[in-house]
Design an enzyme around this catalytic site. Structure first.
Site, PDB file in Angstrom:
ATOM      1  N   GLU A 129      15.240  13.991  25.931  1.00  0.00           N
ATOM      2  CA  GLU A 129      13.795  13.867  26.195  1.00  0.00           C
ATOM      3  C   GLU A 129      13.441  13.444  27.621  1.00  0.00           C
ATOM      4  O   GLU A 129      12.599  12.578  27.832  1.00  0.00           O
ATOM      5  CB  GLU A 129      13.184  12.877  25.188  1.00  0.00           C
ATOM      6  CG  GLU A 129      13.460  13.280  23.753  1.00  0.00           C
ATOM      7  CD  GLU A 129      12.873  12.319  22.721  1.00  0.00           C
ATOM      8  OE1 GLU A 129      12.399  11.246  23.107  1.00  0.00           O
ATOM      9  OE2 GLU A 129      12.899  12.667  21.522  1.00  0.00           O
ATOM     10  N   GLU A 237      17.590  18.531  15.142  1.00  0.00           N
ATOM     11  CA  GLU A 237      16.936  17.460  14.357  1.00  0.00           C
ATOM     12  C   GLU A 237      15.867  18.067  13.455  1.00  0.00           C
ATOM     13  O   GLU A 237      14.738  17.587  13.382  1.00  0.00           O
ATOM     14  CB  GLU A 237      16.272  16.428  15.283  1.00  0.00           C
ATOM     15  CG  GLU A 237      17.178  15.871  16.351  1.00  0.00           C
ATOM     16  CD  GLU A 237      16.520  14.779  17.205  1.00  0.00           C
ATOM     17  OE1 GLU A 237      15.444  14.262  16.841  1.00  0.00           O
ATOM     18  OE2 GLU A 237      17.098  14.447  18.245  1.00  0.00           O
TER      19      GLU A 237
HETATM   20  C1  GLA Z   1      13.930  11.670  18.523  1.00  0.00           C
HETATM   21  C2  GLA Z   1      15.364  11.243  18.703  1.00  0.00           C
HETATM   22  C3  GLA Z   1      16.017  10.982  17.378  1.00  0.00           C
HETATM   23  C4  GLA Z   1      15.138  10.158  16.484  1.00  0.00           C
HETATM   24  C5  GLA Z   1      13.784  10.758  16.350  1.00  0.00           C
HETATM   25  C6  GLA Z   1      12.953   9.880  15.458  1.00  0.00           C
HETATM   26  O1  GLA Z   1      13.813  12.938  18.027  1.00  0.00           O
HETATM   27  O2  GLA Z   1      16.121  12.188  19.398  1.00  0.00           O
HETATM   28  O3  GLA Z   1      17.203  10.298  17.587  1.00  0.00           O
HETATM   29  O4  GLA Z   1      15.014   8.851  16.982  1.00  0.00           O
HETATM   30  O5  GLA Z   1      13.225  10.847  17.638  1.00  0.00           O
HETATM   31  O6  GLA Z   1      13.709   9.314  14.456  1.00  0.00           O
END
Ligand code: GLA
Length: 326
Positions: A129, A237
């Site tokens: 990020e 994710e």
């Molecule tokens: C981001 C992070 C993850 C997690 C999510 C929320 O996507 O990369 O590790 O913390 O936020 O759980």
């Protein structure tokens, strides 16, 4: 033999789930569907490295050992991020630490963590990020890493990780990765890193989607855009929220019509990912079943959500059937 998600997609890509150590026990009944795991929190700096001279590898080791024993792949997550990173990295007593000190801590952290899981993790989310969400501000997110170390911290993170494990696949990972401006910015970042010879091998598209967005066209465009850099792409994710982003409604139980939409979305997204399997080398769900999901847990949400393929009782949902039938 029971058909599992991993088996159904054996010719396509590994199917992963984010886990905690507790989930390895509580969700043992359905973890057999997955052939890859990502520690949800256990490998983040705040969990592993609470103070400068102490590491806490316990939970991360349990997950790595579990994956190793079951021949599941392990994705390391994450080395350099603006969240879940302790303040000590950036301070010297009450004062801000000198850049030189922060560089040293940064490199030592990466070397120690990547080195420890070298024979377990086949991939790492090296930087998480780093791109801003504000299209009117500079592309790089304002973080303490950027403030203190300058933009070079990104290249240096990849170089340090590569040095610690030259065989590991190294990813840049981000969310809102299908939005046009953000995806251009991610593309440019990776393009420039590669041009400088920095070892970056993949783009992690976090895949925090909902039942309405992104569109399949946006998703396809983002995959093609990243793949055009000559890197591999993974969905790292994935979940499909029952609420549109920013929507404040809340349900006590998942409405049938929304579950039907969710199942259709999961089906469509997975068929698109299969179509792009020459670029997509992994798909990880951000959780195992709806009883344990960050989307019901985060204080800013305070409402239930049901974003995964198994319900709160670990039963397969309509979405699961759509995904496994292909
Ligand atoms: C981001 C992070 C993850 C997690 C999510 C929320 O996507 O990369 O590790 O913390 O936020 O759980």
């Amino acid at each position: 033999m029971i058909n599992t998600l991993a088996r159904a997609y054996a010719e396509d890509f590994p199917i992963g789930a984010a886990v905690t150590a507790a989930v390895l026990d509580s969700h043992d009944d359905i973890l057999g569907h997955f052939n890859s795991v990502t520690p949800e929190n256990a490998m983040k700096p705040a969990s592993l490295h609470p103070s400068e001279h102490s590491f806490n590898f316990r939970e991360a080791d349990m997950i790595a050992t579990y994956a190793g024993a079951r021949k599941m792949k392990l994705r390391g997550h994450t080395l350099v991020w603006h969240n879940q990173t302790p303040d000590w990295f950036f301070s010297d007593g009450d004062a801000p630490a000198a850049a030189e000190t922060v560089w040293k801590r940064f490199e030592e952290h990466i070397a120690a963590v990547v080195g420890r899981y070298r024979s377990y993790a086949y991939a790492w989310d090296v930087v998480n990020e780093a791109i801003s969400d504000d299209n009117h501000s500079p592309a790089l997110r304002q973080t303490r890493w950027l403030d203190i170390l300058g933009p070079d911290y990104i290249a240096r993170a990849f170089l340090s990780a590569h040095k610690a494990d030259p065989d590991c696949l190294l990813f840049y990972n981000d969310y809102h990765e299908t939005q046009p401006i953000k995806s251009l910015r991610i593309h440019d970042l990776i393009y420039n890193l590669k041009r400088q010879g920095v070892p970056v091998h993949g783009v992690g598209m976090q895949g925090h989607y909902d039942i309405y967005t992104p569109s399949l066209d946006e998703l396809a465009a983002a995959i093609e855009h990243y793949a055009s850099l000559g890197v591999t792409v993974q969905i790292t994710e994935m979940d499909v929220s029952l609420y549109r982003e920013g929507d404040k409604t809340s349900h006590e139980a998942p409405p049938e019509e929304l579950l039907a939409l969710q199942s259709q979305r999961y089906g469509e997204i997975f068929s698109l990912l299969r179509k792009y399997r020459r670029y997509v080398s992994g798909v990880t769900l951000w959780g195992v079943a709806d009883d344990v999901t960050w989307l019901s847990r985060l204080p800013s949400y305070q409402r239930k959500n049901w974003p995964l393929l198994f319900d709160e009782r670990h039963q397969p949902k309509a979405a699961f059937h759509r995904v496994i039938q292909k």
